[in-house]
Scaffold this active site. Structure first.
Site, mmCIF file in Angstrom:
data_model
loop_
_atom_site.group_PDB
_atom_site.id
_atom_site.type_symbol
_atom_site.label_atom_id
_atom_site.label_comp_id
_atom_site.label_asym_id
_atom_site.label_seq_id
_atom_site.Cartn_x
_atom_site.Cartn_y
_atom_site.Cartn_z
ATOM 1 N N GLY A 209 -2.814 -2.680 -3.832
ATOM 2 C CA GLY A 209 -2.951 -1.296 -3.383
ATOM 3 C C GLY A 209 -3.358 -0.373 -4.520
ATOM 4 O O GLY A 209 -4.165 0.544 -4.334
ATOM 5 N N THR A 210 -2.811 -0.597 -5.695
ATOM 6 C CA THR A 210 -3.125 0.285 -6.826
ATOM 7 C C THR A 210 -4.613 0.227 -7.141
ATOM 8 O O THR A 210 -5.269 1.263 -7.330
ATOM 9 C CB THR A 210 -2.294 -0.124 -8.062
ATOM 10 O OG1 THR A 210 -0.906 0.035 -7.740
ATOM 11 C CG2 THR A 210 -2.637 0.714 -9.280
ATOM 12 N N ASN B 194 5.753 6.635 0.756
ATOM 13 C CA ASN B 194 6.580 5.498 0.374
ATOM 14 C C ASN B 194 8.029 5.874 0.092
ATOM 15 O O ASN B 194 8.895 5.019 0.113
ATOM 16 C CB ASN B 194 5.989 4.811 -0.863
ATOM 17 C CG ASN B 194 5.559 5.801 -1.917
ATOM 18 O OD1 ASN B 194 4.710 6.656 -1.667
ATOM 19 N ND2 ASN B 194 6.155 5.710 -3.087
ATOM 20 N N GLN C 258 1.767 1.837 2.968
ATOM 21 C CA GLN C 258 3.069 1.777 3.659
ATOM 22 C C GLN C 258 2.906 1.804 5.179
ATOM 23 O O GLN C 258 3.783 1.345 5.903
ATOM 24 C CB GLN C 258 3.963 2.942 3.221
ATOM 25 C CG GLN C 258 4.404 2.876 1.766
ATOM 26 C CD GLN C 258 5.387 1.742 1.481
ATOM 27 O OE1 GLN C 258 6.000 1.157 2.386
ATOM 28 N NE2 GLN C 258 5.537 1.408 0.209
ATOM 29 N N SER D 206 -2.245 -3.032 0.872
ATOM 30 C CA SER D 206 -1.678 -3.944 -0.123
ATOM 31 C C SER D 206 -1.032 -5.116 0.597
ATOM 32 O O SER D 206 -0.264 -4.914 1.552
ATOM 33 C CB SER D 206 -0.614 -3.200 -0.931
ATOM 34 O OG SER D 206 0.118 -4.094 -1.717
ATOM 35 N N HIS E 45 1.314 -7.336 -0.359
ATOM 36 C CA HIS E 45 2.734 -7.708 -0.512
ATOM 37 C C HIS E 45 3.692 -6.829 0.267
ATOM 38 O O HIS E 45 4.882 -7.117 0.327
ATOM 39 C CB HIS E 45 3.121 -7.792 -2.003
ATOM 40 C CG HIS E 45 3.285 -6.486 -2.712
ATOM 41 N ND1 HIS E 45 4.532 -5.964 -3.005
ATOM 42 C CD2 HIS E 45 2.391 -5.613 -3.223
ATOM 43 C CE1 HIS E 45 4.372 -4.823 -3.674
ATOM 44 N NE2 HIS E 45 3.082 -4.597 -3.811
ATOM 45 N N THR F 123 -14.297 -13.341 -10.129
ATOM 46 C CA THR F 123 -14.140 -14.437 -9.166
ATOM 47 C C THR F 123 -13.058 -14.061 -8.156
ATOM 48 O O THR F 123 -11.968 -13.624 -8.518
ATOM 49 C CB THR F 123 -13.760 -15.744 -9.902
ATOM 50 O OG1 THR F 123 -14.791 -16.012 -10.838
ATOM 51 C CG2 THR F 123 -13.608 -16.901 -8.920
ATOM 52 N N CYS G 289 9.705 4.506 -7.559
ATOM 53 C CA CYS G 289 8.298 4.266 -7.866
ATOM 54 C C CYS G 289 7.897 4.763 -9.238
ATOM 55 O O CYS G 289 6.917 4.321 -9.802
ATOM 56 C CB CYS G 289 7.393 4.869 -6.806
ATOM 57 S SG CYS G 289 7.087 3.649 -5.558
#
Ligand code: PLP
Length: 388
Positions: free
Chosen positions: A69-70, A153, A181, A201, A203, A239, A327
């Site tokens: 996400g970042t 978030n 989120q 994101s 995860h 890659t 965060c």
């Protein structure tokens, strides 16, 4: 252990692990190689891209895989703003909300520091919402991009993204939203949302850490941040993380299929949890919007305590969650998000966020609510000097 920190991260789903496994083992090829192993990897990557595009209702070519996400937020904010400035130097302002994740906020600050942009911060109301009026108040002919998150978030507030995007479009300004989120809990059709770019994101959805997506409309020019072999149609060289892309696509597809029923089920549980906490800790203050909020987030301030101490007590009682400022890694400064909502710094220090996976069940939340009352009581007793 009762895990109430799903907004931080989620475990990898078994189906996701199984889908990605071949691309970590037997089918380990590089998608750029012109032999059968490479072709198998390229076709897995194409399948993953098509899977994401189907959920987002966009074209495959509009999906760029990133490291999370970042990176997706960085690519959107810097990449779109810099490309627009290159085509017209007068486009040298970016608009963000006062409660963006650091991935967006720091990208905007980088543009300010290094590329001479001005950053216009649109305020939020006491519930954490950006209104169309407030946004219109900061838009101008020099605005290169608006970036306003779909769901926050820390407090879970959901923004009226479609209306905000429409307001930006009236002035021909592209609109990016951080949907990290929101994914899994709210609809993600980019045509209905009317956004030009959207970040995800893996995860937070049951895929591994280190996988992300930027959707960006095909005609939107983006200045790449990572230069090299021109992968991802030149938008992001390197890659490709084939297994990560396959995992994210599978996790997104599964959570999309379950989204409506999960959102309904978990918001019911969330509301009962909120009532239980407010019933046993009457001074508990819910932060964020009372109903325009993620099904999966309940966030409170507990005046008279310290959020960190409540967290420690909760962990002793086998409940894992996070403080409002989690965060801002390692920082015990009051959360800028809570301050932007108008919450006093000493109250913001008492914040605790509970966030749920879709596997949460009622008995866990009942136990957690009882643990909250115990933990807050213990911290208060410690904070109040004993007489005699
Ligand atoms: N945006 C929001 C709203 C988030 O909550 C997070 C992670 O907490 C991110 C961006 C960053 O995502 P990642 O951890 O994949 O870099």
């Amino acid at each position: 252990m009762i895990f109430l920190d799903a907004a931080a991260t989620t475990p990898v789903r078994r189906e996701v692990l199984e889908a990605m496994w071949p691309y970590l083992s037997g089918e380990f090829g590089n998608p750029s190689s012109h032999h059968s192993l490479g072709e198998a990897a390229a076709s897995a990557l194409a399948g993953a891209r098509a899977g994401v595009a189907k959920v987002l209702n966009c074209r495959s070519g509009e999906v760029t895989f990133t490291s999370g996400g970042t990176e997706a937020d960085n690519l959107a904010v810097k990449g779109i703003a810099l490309a627009r400035q290159a085509s017209d130097p007068a486009l040298n302002r970016v608009v963000i909300s006062a409660i963006e994740h650091p991935a967006v906020e720091e990208s905007a600050r980088y543009l300010e520091r290094v590329h001479g942009f001005a950053v216009d911060v649109v305020p939020v109301d006491g519930n954490g919402r950006v209104t169309v009026d407030a946004l219109q108040g900061v838009l101008g002919p020099g605005t290169a991009l608006v970036s306003i998150m779909y769901a926050n978030n820390e407090v879970g507030t959901v923004q009226p993204v479609a209306e905000l995007a429409a307001a930006a479009h009236e002035l021909g300004i592209p609109f990016h939203t951080d949907a990290v989120q929101a994914a899994g809990w709210l609809p993600l059709d980019v045509k209905v949302l009317g956004v030009d770019a959207l970040s995800l994101s893996g995860h937070k959805l049951g895929a591994p850490k280190g996988s992300g997506v930027l959707f960006a409309k095909g005609r939107l020019r983006i200045e790449p941040l990572v230069h090299g072999g021109g992968q991802e149609r030149g938008r992001r060289s390197g890659t490709e993380n084939v297994a990560g892309a396959v995992a994210l696509s599978m996790a997104l597809t599964l959570s999309h299929a379950e989204q409506a029923s999960m959102a309904e089920r978990v918001s019911g549980l969330r509301d009962r949890f909120i009532s239980a906490v407010q019933g046993s800790v009457p001074e508990a203050m819910l932060t964020g919007h009372p109903w325009e909020r993620l099904p999966s987030v309940a966030s409170f301030c507990f005046p008279g305590t310290s959020g960190e101490s409540v967290l420690l007590e909760l962990e002793r009682l086998d409940v894992v969650c996070s403080s409002g400022s989690a965060c801002a890694a390692g920082s015990d400064a009051p959360s800028p998000v809570l301050l932007a909502l108008g919450i006093a710094p000493e109250t913001a220090q008492t914040a605790v966020r509970f966030s749920f996976t879709s596997a949460i069940i009622e008995t866990e939340l009942e136990q957690a609510a009882a643990a909250v009352a115990t933990a807050v009581g213990r911290v208060r007793n410690l904070a109040t000097p004993q007489r005699g």
